[in-house]
Scaffold this motif. Structure first.
Motif, PDB file in Angstrom:
ATOM      1  N   GLU A  91      -9.225   8.862  21.208  1.00 17.92           N
ATOM      2  CA  GLU A  91      -7.895   9.117  21.760  1.00 17.92           C
ATOM      3  C   GLU A  91      -6.790   8.396  20.995  1.00 17.92           C
ATOM      4  O   GLU A  91      -5.617   8.678  21.196  1.00 17.92           O
ATOM      5  CB  GLU A  91      -7.854   8.664  23.241  1.00 17.92           C
ATOM      6  CG  GLU A  91      -8.588   9.611  24.168  1.00 17.92           C
ATOM      7  CD  GLU A  91      -8.259   9.338  25.624  1.00 17.92           C
ATOM      8  OE1 GLU A  91      -7.495  10.139  26.201  1.00 17.92           O
ATOM      9  OE2 GLU A  91      -8.741   8.328  26.161  1.00 17.92           O
ATOM     10  N   ILE A  92      -7.209   7.444  20.157  1.00 20.56           N
ATOM     11  CA  ILE A  92      -6.183   6.662  19.446  1.00 20.56           C
ATOM     12  C   ILE A  92      -6.407   6.703  17.942  1.00 20.56           C
ATOM     13  O   ILE A  92      -7.435   7.172  17.441  1.00 20.56           O
ATOM     14  CB  ILE A  92      -6.183   5.195  19.923  1.00 20.56           C
ATOM     15  CG1 ILE A  92      -7.561   4.543  19.740  1.00 20.56           C
ATOM     16  CG2 ILE A  92      -5.734   5.097  21.374  1.00 20.56           C
ATOM     17  CD1 ILE A  92      -7.731   3.717  18.522  1.00 20.56           C
ATOM     18  N   GLU A  93      -5.411   6.219  17.223  1.00 17.94           N
ATOM     19  CA  GLU A  93      -5.539   6.025  15.788  1.00 17.94           C
ATOM     20  C   GLU A  93      -4.641   4.857  15.415  1.00 17.94           C
ATOM     21  O   GLU A  93      -3.825   4.401  16.219  1.00 17.94           O
ATOM     22  CB  GLU A  93      -5.124   7.291  15.028  1.00 17.94           C
ATOM     23  CG  GLU A  93      -3.666   7.677  15.246  1.00 17.94           C
ATOM     24  CD  GLU A  93      -3.363   9.098  14.804  1.00 17.94           C
ATOM     25  OE1 GLU A  93      -4.237   9.749  14.240  1.00 17.94           O
ATOM     26  OE2 GLU A  93      -2.227   9.539  15.034  1.00 17.94           O
ATOM     27  N   ILE A  94      -4.802   4.365  14.180  1.00 19.09           N
ATOM     28  CA  ILE A  94      -4.007   3.222  13.730  1.00 19.09           C
ATOM     29  C   ILE A  94      -2.982   3.720  12.723  1.00 19.09           C
ATOM     30  O   ILE A  94      -3.359   4.306  11.702  1.00 19.09           O
ATOM     31  CB  ILE A  94      -4.891   2.141  13.054  1.00 19.09           C
ATOM     32  CG1 ILE A  94      -6.101   1.780  13.923  1.00 19.09           C
ATOM     33  CG2 ILE A  94      -4.052   0.907  12.718  1.00 19.09           C
ATOM     34  CD1 ILE A  94      -5.765   1.171  15.253  1.00 19.09           C
ATOM     35  N   LEU A  95      -1.692   3.522  13.026  1.00 20.97           N
ATOM     36  CA  LEU A  95      -0.647   3.802  12.045  1.00 20.97           C
ATOM     37  C   LEU A  95      -0.630   2.620  11.091  1.00 20.97           C
ATOM     38  O   LEU A  95      -0.187   1.524  11.437  1.00 20.97           O
ATOM     39  CB  LEU A  95       0.710   3.958  12.733  1.00 20.97           C
ATOM     40  CG  LEU A  95       0.764   4.996  13.860  1.00 20.97           C
ATOM     41  CD1 LEU A  95       2.142   5.011  14.521  1.00 20.97           C
ATOM     42  CD2 LEU A  95       0.434   6.384  13.313  1.00 20.97           C
ATOM     43  N   ALA A  96      -1.137   2.838   9.888  1.00 19.37           N
ATOM     44  CA  ALA A  96      -1.360   1.721   8.975  1.00 19.37           C
ATOM     45  C   ALA A  96      -0.059   1.196   8.422  1.00 19.37           C
ATOM     46  O   ALA A  96       0.872   1.956   8.132  1.00 19.37           O
ATOM     47  CB  ALA A  96      -2.282   2.164   7.852  1.00 19.37           C
ATOM     48  N   GLU A  97       0.020  -0.115   8.301  1.00 23.69           N
ATOM     49  CA  GLU A  97       1.190  -0.757   7.707  1.00 23.69           C
ATOM     50  C   GLU A  97       0.840  -1.566   6.470  1.00 23.69           C
ATOM     51  O   GLU A  97       1.632  -1.689   5.554  1.00 23.69           O
ATOM     52  CB  GLU A  97       1.871  -1.646   8.758  1.00 23.69           C
ATOM     53  CG  GLU A  97       2.548  -0.821   9.866  1.00 23.69           C
ATOM     54  CD  GLU A  97       2.608  -1.556  11.198  1.00 23.69           C
ATOM     55  OE1 GLU A  97       2.641  -2.797  11.207  1.00 23.69           O
ATOM     56  OE2 GLU A  97       2.598  -0.873  12.244  1.00 23.69           O
ATOM     57  N   GLU A  98      -0.343  -2.158   6.473  1.00 23.74           N
ATOM     58  CA  GLU A  98      -0.821  -2.881   5.299  1.00 23.74           C
ATOM     59  C   GLU A  98      -2.262  -2.468   5.049  1.00 23.74           C
ATOM     60  O   GLU A  98      -3.020  -2.270   5.992  1.00 23.74           O
ATOM     61  CB  GLU A  98      -0.821  -4.401   5.534  1.00 23.74           C
ATOM     62  CG  GLU A  98       0.533  -5.046   5.634  1.00 23.74           C
ATOM     63  CD  GLU A  98       0.400  -6.501   6.076  1.00 23.74           C
ATOM     64  OE1 GLU A  98      -0.525  -7.185   5.566  1.00 23.74           O
ATOM     65  OE2 GLU A  98       1.166  -6.927   6.947  1.00 23.74           O
ATOM     66  N   LEU A  99      -2.638  -2.373   3.788  1.00 20.76           N
ATOM     67  CA  LEU A  99      -4.024  -2.027   3.439  1.00 20.76           C
ATOM     68  C   LEU A  99      -4.503  -2.965   2.342  1.00 20.76           C
ATOM     69  O   LEU A  99      -3.844  -3.074   1.293  1.00 20.76           O
ATOM     70  CB  LEU A  99      -4.103  -0.574   2.959  1.00 20.76           C
ATOM     71  CG  LEU A  99      -5.468  -0.104   2.444  1.00 20.76           C
ATOM     72  CD1 LEU A  99      -6.502  -0.081   3.559  1.00 20.76           C
ATOM     73  CD2 LEU A  99      -5.358   1.281   1.812  1.00 20.76           C
ATOM     74  N   THR A 100      -5.607  -3.660   2.586  1.00 24.68           N
ATOM     75  CA  THR A 100      -6.177  -4.554   1.585  1.00 24.68           C
ATOM     76  C   THR A 100      -7.591  -4.084   1.260  1.00 24.68           C
ATOM     77  O   THR A 100      -8.379  -3.826   2.177  1.00 24.68           O
ATOM     78  CB  THR A 100      -6.260  -5.996   2.116  1.00 24.68           C
ATOM     79  OG1 THR A 100      -4.990  -6.352   2.666  1.00 24.68           O
ATOM     80  CG2 THR A 100      -6.635  -6.966   1.006  1.00 24.68           C
ATOM     81  N   ILE A 101      -7.865  -3.939  -0.013  1.00 24.89           N
ATOM     82  CA  ILE A 101      -9.235  -3.632  -0.412  1.00 24.89           C
ATOM     83  C   ILE A 101      -9.969  -4.947  -0.587  1.00 24.89           C
ATOM     84  O   ILE A 101      -9.695  -5.705  -1.517  1.00 24.89           O
ATOM     85  CB  ILE A 101      -9.267  -2.798  -1.712  1.00 24.89           C
ATOM     86  CG1 ILE A 101      -8.627  -1.430  -1.452  1.00 24.89           C
ATOM     87  CG2 ILE A 101     -10.705  -2.630  -2.195  1.00 24.89           C
ATOM     88  CD1 ILE A 101      -8.439  -0.595  -2.697  1.00 24.89           C
ATOM     89  N   LEU A 102     -10.888  -5.243   0.328  1.00 28.28           N
ATOM     90  CA  LEU A 102     -11.633  -6.504   0.262  1.00 28.28           C
ATOM     91  C   LEU A 102     -12.724  -6.432  -0.790  1.00 28.28           C
ATOM     92  O   LEU A 102     -13.081  -7.426  -1.403  1.00 28.28           O
ATOM     93  CB  LEU A 102     -12.250  -6.829   1.623  1.00 28.28           C
ATOM     94  CG  LEU A 102     -11.259  -7.009   2.779  1.00 28.28           C
ATOM     95  CD1 LEU A 102     -11.992  -7.162   4.102  1.00 28.28           C
ATOM     96  CD2 LEU A 102     -10.368  -8.225   2.528  1.00 28.28           C
ATOM     97  N   ASN A 103     -13.251  -5.220  -0.968  1.00 29.16           N
ATOM     98  CA  ASN A 103     -14.285  -5.040  -1.982  1.00 29.16           C
ATOM     99  C   ASN A 103     -14.470  -3.543  -2.222  1.00 29.16           C
ATOM    100  O   ASN A 103     -14.627  -2.780  -1.278  1.00 29.16           O
ATOM    101  CB  ASN A 103     -15.605  -5.655  -1.501  1.00 29.16           C
ATOM    102  CG  ASN A 103     -16.465  -6.146  -2.644  1.00 29.16           C
ATOM    103  OD1 ASN A 103     -16.263  -5.775  -3.796  1.00 29.16           O
ATOM    104  ND2 ASN A 103     -17.424  -6.986  -2.324  1.00 29.16           N
TER     105      ASN A 103
END
Length: 585
Positions: A91-103
């Motif tokens: 029912e939900i989703e995340i409106l992304a604001e920051e994205l970090t590639i950890l690996n």
RNA sequence: GGUUUGGUAGUUCAGUUGGUUAGAAUGUCGGCCUGUCACGCCGAAGGUCGCGGGUUCGAGUCCCGUCCAGACCGCCA
């Protein structure tokens, strides 16, 4: 902080919260100006949204993500305009604001999905990827819960969990030992335990009274789907108990596990069946009692019938398959081929169809009148519409083949429902078994098993007839556990060793420590050990124990992920005073 | 030790009686696409047919050997 929530917990109530998630990229769906990313961890999957119009750089970064990248995302929980009712977070989703590639991740050799496209070999080589899949993880979680509940139950019953050594001593009885060279004692070897058997008995002598351990055991024998070279037992022992005390205690444990882990209430007492009856009615010491189809012994019914295959056989037995009179010639031929397979080993198959119209059709019509066949059917309990299947030959071999046929018919008729559980105790096992090769007796369970009091006199006159205080727990045709009341007297133990062909010196050398201990006041005691892997596999509803083991070995005993066993360096061998002989090919 | 099934694209598999350039799906890569969630559409790359030998004009296909994997029998007190 890598995460404020897991990927499985956000719901509609969390809308407008600012959250941080970390996990693996399950899937990237590029959809024109917007991109959806499913991020996964152990707890579930959550959808991230990136919009090119409002966040061009971030969206570009998301478009560069590949399967199994490890990422961290900061964003706000929002209600979806198109909801997905297939997942809890749908029912939900995340409106992304920051994205970090950890690996970053290379493209995995198979996709991490419930129904993987990887075969067994690949899954084992990349087991750490396989473990990311839900079914495998869920199996291991079931195993974890079972271990937890075993400890909880036994702790409540005053059992003490005690570790026993792993580097012990090789003994000649039983399975082949895994052997470990001792550097400090040149030319000498430890063995890994096949079970902590003698140690748990010594703990009883030591007054521990109630012991258990969830413990690795090692047997160097050929493997199967349900056998690994290292496996886990729930190992238990109690002092001042008789057979029924042990059975009741562990019937309680098994019921507790079914209830707390499977949510299955086993309310009835587990039936007890003698070994003799198990062999007579099911041809197996681990009968699958989810369905009937018991054997009928027919040796006498065929006396003087004129058909020498049945007349001259040591044993004739049959089963009745309900409502199978309509089986076609092709189906019957297939059954015949089945029983003639070398692994089953029967010479042939006799069938009798009791047709709906009252007529009878059999493969031995030449030798019998319809009246005789009907009479035979009555003896076997066959009704109109049923099919009787009959095998003959040497007793043990034929019983075994009829057992295989019974199980096959059970499969074909859908009588072996994996969600149904039919436990029973098989009791009164023979104490000894005659070994044709070595021409001596060996212990059917192990050399410490006590004979039944009323059979003790037979030890001198007819040892093969002596019954033991030994028992197996069988569920759905799988041997889940077994145990016995032990010998606790020095003199009787000595006698057992003698019957098993040990000289006094050998017995002392191998088990002197145990017999010494028995001289100092050993209490009556007995116990049981359960195959933890098999029980876990049963709870997980699977046949192979490999998928309830995090890092299993293949059928040649190899771990294909770490590539072991492997040669060791010459210096290591030298230190251990070991010289290798040429391996003959 | 034995029986049996299998080994062909990254993966799962198909491949007819031995006959043209070894296919499909999926994955991967590139392009298009603003509500997907098994996304869709277009395109591309990707093969020591496990390995070795033999039969044949010709072998993925037949034969022998071998290696690897699965299931089972023996074995597993």
């Amino acid at each position: 902080m890598y995460r404020s929530h897991t990927c499985g917990e956000l719901r509609i109530e969390n809308v407008n919260q600012k959250v941080t998630l970390s996990g693996w990229v399950q899937k990237v769906r590029k959809f024109g100006g917007m991109t959806f990313v499913d991020v996964r961890d152990r707890y579930g999957v959550t959808q991230l949204v990136f919009n090119e119009e409002t966040q061009k750089d971030l969206c570009g970064k998301a478009n560069g993500l590949g399967r199994e990248y490890v990422i961290q995302v900061v964003g706000t929980v929002a209600e979806r305009s198109n909801k997905n009712d297939k997942i809890p977070t749908g029912e939900i989703e995340i409106l992304a604001e920051e994205l970090t590639i950890l690996n970053a991740s290379e493209v995995p050799p198979f996709t991490i999905e419930d129904k993987t496209d990887g075969g067994d070999e690949l899954r084992m080589k990349y087991r750490y990827l396989d473990l990311r899949r839900n079914p495998v993880r869920n199996n291991l979680i079931i195993r974890h819960k079972m271990g937890f509940e075993v400890r909880s139950y036994l702790n409540d019953q005053d059992f003490i969990e005690t570790e026993t050594p792993v580097l012990i001593k090789s003994t000649p009885e039983g399975a082949r030992d895994f052997v470990v060279p001792s550097r400090m004692n040149p030319g000498q070897f430890y063995a890994l335990p096949q079970s902590p058997q003698v140690f748990k008995q010594l703990l009883m002598v030591g007054g521990f009274d109630r012991y258990f351990q969830i413990v690795k055991c090692f047997r160097d024998e050929d493997l199967r789907a349900d056998r690994q070279p290292e496996f886990t037992q729930i190992d238990c022992e109690m002092a001042f108990v008789e057979q029924d005390d042990v059975l009741n205690m562990f019937e309680g444990m098994v019921k507790h596990l079914f209830k707390t882990v499977k949510g299955v209430e086993l309310t009835n007492a587990f039936p007890h069946m003698s070994y003799e009856d198990a062999m007579k009615y099911y041809g197996s010491d681990k009968p699958d009692t989810r369905f009937g189809m018991k054997f009928t012994e027919l040796k006498e019914a065929f006396a003087g019938c004129g058909f020498n295959v049945l007349e001259d056989a040591e044993y004739v037995g049959g089963i009745v398959a309900q409502d199978c009179a309509s089986y076609t010639r092709k189906q019957l031929d297939a059954l015949t081929d089945f029983v003639k397979k070398p692994q089953v080993g029967a010479g042939g198959l006799v069938y009798i169809k009791f047709n709906e119209d009252g007529s009878v059709k059999s493969s031995v019509d030449k030798f019998f009148s319809p009246e005789q066949l009907l009479e035979l059917g009555e003896k076997m309990g066959a009704k109109t519409g049923d099919l009787a299947l009959i095998l003959s030959g040497a007793k043990a071999k034929t019983q075994n083949a009829l057992n295989e046929l019974r199980l096959e018919m059970g499969n074909q008729l859908g009588l072996r429902n994996p969600n149904e559980f039919s436990p029973l105790w098989v009791v009164d096992f023979p104490l000894l078994e005659w070994d044709e090769d070595t021409e001596r007796f060996h212990a059917m369970h192990h050399p410490f098993t006590s004979p039944k009091q009323e059979d003790v006199t037979l030890l001198d006159t007819d040892p093969g007839k002596v019954r033991a205080n030994a028992y197996d727990l069988v569920i759905n045709g799988v041997e889940i556990g077994g145990g016995s009341i032990r010998i606790h007297e020095d003199a009787l133990q000595q006698k057992m060793f003698k019957l098993l062909g040990f000289t006094q010196e050998e017995a002392n050398e191998q088990f002197g420590f145990l017999m010494n201990a028995f001289k100092y006041g050993a209490p009556p005691h007995g116990g049981v050990a359960f195959g933890f892997d098999r029980l876990a596999a049963m709870f997980a509803g699977i046949e192979s124990i490999r998928d309830v083991i995090a890092f299993p070995k293949n059928n040649a005993g190899r771990d294909v992920m770490i590539d072991s066993p492997s040669p060791v360096h010459g210096d290591q061998l030298k230190e251990l005073h070991i010289a290798l002989t040429k391996i003959e090919k």
